[in-house]
Scaffold this active site. Structure first.
Site, mmCIF file in Angstrom:
data_model
loop_
_atom_site.group_PDB
_atom_site.id
_atom_site.type_symbol
_atom_site.label_atom_id
_atom_site.label_comp_id
_atom_site.label_asym_id
_atom_site.label_seq_id
_atom_site.Cartn_x
_atom_site.Cartn_y
_atom_site.Cartn_z
ATOM 1 N N GLY A 31 0.817 -1.208 0.000
ATOM 2 C CA GLY A 31 0.000 0.000 0.000
ATOM 3 C C GLY A 31 0.850 1.256 0.000
ATOM 4 O O GLY A 31 2.082 1.205 0.058
ATOM 5 N N SER A 32 0.172 2.405 -0.043
ATOM 6 C CA SER A 32 0.907 3.668 -0.161
ATOM 7 C C SER A 32 1.671 4.013 1.119
ATOM 8 O O SER A 32 2.744 4.614 1.047
ATOM 9 C CB SER A 32 -0.059 4.801 -0.534
ATOM 10 O OG SER A 32 -1.095 4.893 0.416
ATOM 11 N N THR A 33 1.155 3.626 2.278
ATOM 12 C CA THR A 33 1.883 3.891 3.535
ATOM 13 C C THR A 33 3.123 3.010 3.597
ATOM 14 O O THR A 33 4.221 3.466 3.951
ATOM 15 C CB THR A 33 0.955 3.642 4.745
ATOM 16 O OG1 THR A 33 -0.318 4.226 4.488
ATOM 17 C CG2 THR A 33 1.545 4.226 6.025
ATOM 18 N N ASP A 83 2.924 -3.246 8.181
ATOM 19 C CA ASP A 83 1.908 -3.114 7.135
ATOM 20 C C ASP A 83 0.936 -1.987 7.487
ATOM 21 O O ASP A 83 0.848 -1.585 8.657
ATOM 22 C CB ASP A 83 1.147 -4.444 6.973
ATOM 23 C CG ASP A 83 0.376 -4.529 5.664
ATOM 24 O OD1 ASP A 83 0.397 -3.571 4.871
ATOM 25 O OD2 ASP A 83 -0.271 -5.581 5.435
ATOM 26 N N GLY A 84 0.219 -1.520 6.501
ATOM 27 C CA GLY A 84 -0.796 -0.491 6.688
ATOM 28 C C GLY A 84 -2.155 -1.089 6.981
ATOM 29 O O GLY A 84 -2.280 -2.296 7.230
ATOM 30 N N ALA A 85 -3.186 -0.245 6.949
ATOM 31 C CA ALA A 85 -4.561 -0.716 7.171
ATOM 32 C C ALA A 85 -5.526 0.262 6.520
ATOM 33 O O ALA A 85 -5.197 1.430 6.296
ATOM 34 C CB ALA A 85 -4.864 -0.817 8.656
ATOM 35 N N ASP A 86 -6.723 -0.245 6.225
ATOM 36 C CA ASP A 86 -7.779 0.628 5.720
ATOM 37 C C ASP A 86 -8.589 1.218 6.862
ATOM 38 O O ASP A 86 -9.090 2.333 6.759
ATOM 39 C CB ASP A 86 -8.686 -0.164 4.766
ATOM 40 C CG ASP A 86 -7.894 -0.643 3.568
ATOM 41 O OD1 ASP A 86 -7.369 0.207 2.824
ATOM 42 O OD2 ASP A 86 -7.752 -1.868 3.396
ATOM 43 N N GLU A 105 -0.925 -10.850 2.992
ATOM 44 C CA GLU A 105 -0.689 -10.025 4.188
ATOM 45 C C GLU A 105 -1.041 -10.814 5.446
ATOM 46 O O GLU A 105 -0.308 -10.777 6.445
ATOM 47 C CB GLU A 105 -1.528 -8.743 4.114
ATOM 48 C CG GLU A 105 -1.042 -7.794 3.026
ATOM 49 C CD GLU A 105 -1.931 -6.588 2.808
ATOM 50 O OE1 GLU A 105 -1.447 -5.605 2.238
ATOM 51 O OE2 GLU A 105 -3.116 -6.623 3.193
HETATM 52 C C1 5RP Z 1 -3.544 -3.658 0.959
HETATM 53 C C2 5RP Z 1 -3.817 -3.160 2.323
HETATM 54 C C3 5RP Z 1 -3.266 -1.827 2.684
HETATM 55 O O1 5RP Z 1 -2.514 -1.945 3.841
HETATM 56 C C4 5RP Z 1 -4.393 -0.877 2.919
HETATM 57 O O2 5RP Z 1 -5.210 -0.846 1.758
HETATM 58 C C5 5RP Z 1 -3.902 0.535 3.238
HETATM 59 O O3 5RP Z 1 -3.356 1.123 2.112
HETATM 60 P P1 5RP Z 1 -2.773 2.585 2.101
HETATM 61 O O4 5RP Z 1 -1.538 2.578 2.950
HETATM 62 O O5 5RP Z 1 -2.487 2.857 0.657
HETATM 63 O O6 5RP Z 1 -3.818 3.510 2.645
HETATM 64 O O7 5RP Z 1 -4.441 -3.783 3.131
HETATM 65 O O8 5RP Z 1 -4.194 -4.879 0.719
#
Ligand code: 5RP
Length: 235
Positions: A31-33, A83-86, A105
């Site tokens: 993801g972008s983060t 890792d990031g999260a939504d 993930e």
């Molecule tokens: C990818 C994910 C990402 O961690 C989630 O979508 C967050 O993304 P971003 O950092 O771009 O907001 O779960 O499957």
């Protein structure tokens, strides 16, 4: 103080560098983060032995930063996964899968002793579910799983590429289907208020054809690093 979301993402990503130890193999999300984290990791690549990646996209970026990418099967358990999260709540339960990488993930998170989740403060919520819950499904089970999700009060939407992506493939409708790195489909489930994340994760995991539910409750984050305009909040 105003700060754009991308700078808050970068702030949380850089804070995760504190969890590195010399010579370690790091699990890396998507993801972008996480892309900010990978860029920062590139600058200290000589301190780590390599990375285990959760997606083809992260693998490409890791290699571009001169970081060795290893197979999970060859390294066993990991000390750290970043890792990031939504969405995230204060119990450190997460919704993930906005980028479609949820299955790998979840696998890498499970293999890690410590899961550090990085996100900007727009992701922190009281109750999970405003972000549509991604569910990866075996293609032949898509409509079966969709009916099961509807019976549980959700509104599943079959994920496709964005309009802009589709326009570039306008002569071939099949290319509008979003396919995960594992060749599966994604249903994004709207309209859920997830009061009991572990119970819902267990229940949805029982539906035949479901590969992975984007709820990370049985294996939550151990630490949440939330980038805010004022700094980084650690939960
Ligand atoms: C990818 C994910 C990402 O961690 C989630 O979508 C967050 O993304 P971003 O950092 O771009 O907001 O779960 O499957």
């Amino acid at each position: 103080m105003h700060m754009n979301p991308d700078d808050r993402k970068k702030r949380s990503a850089h804070a995760a560098l504190d969890y590195l130890t010399d010579g370690m193999i790091v699990g890396v999300g998507t993801g972008s983060t996480v892309n900010h984290f990978i860029d920062a990791l590139g600058a200290v690549r000589n301190r780590i032995a390599g990375a285990v990646s959760s997606s083809e996209a992260s693998t490409t970026l890791l290699r571009a930063n001169g970081i060795r990418v290893l197979e999970l099967n060859d390294v066993g358990s990991l000390e750290l996964y970043v890792d990031g999260a939504d969405e995230a709540d204060r119990n450190r339960y997460l919704i993930k899968g906005g980028g479609g990488a949820l299955t790998r993930e979840k696998i890498v998170a499970q293999a890690a002793k410590r899961f550090v989740c990085i996100a900007d403060d727009s992701k922190l919520v009281e109750v999970l579910g405003r972000f549509p819950l991604p569910v990866e499904v075996i293609p032949m089970a898509r409509s079966l799983v969709a009916r099961e999700l509807t019976a549980r009060g959700g509104q599943p939407v079959w994920r496709s590429h964005t309009f802009d992506d589709r326009r570039s493939h306008a002569t071939d409708n099949r290319l509008s289907r979003f396919t995960t790195d594992n060749g599966n489909d994604i249903l994004d489930v709207h309209g859920l208020q997830i009061i009991d994340p572990p119970a819902l994760e267990t229940e949805l995991n029982q539906i035949p054809g479901v590969v992975t539910v984007g709820l990370f409750a049985h294996r939550p984050a151990d630490v949440l690093l939330i980038g805010t305009a004022a700094g980084v909040e650690k939960i």
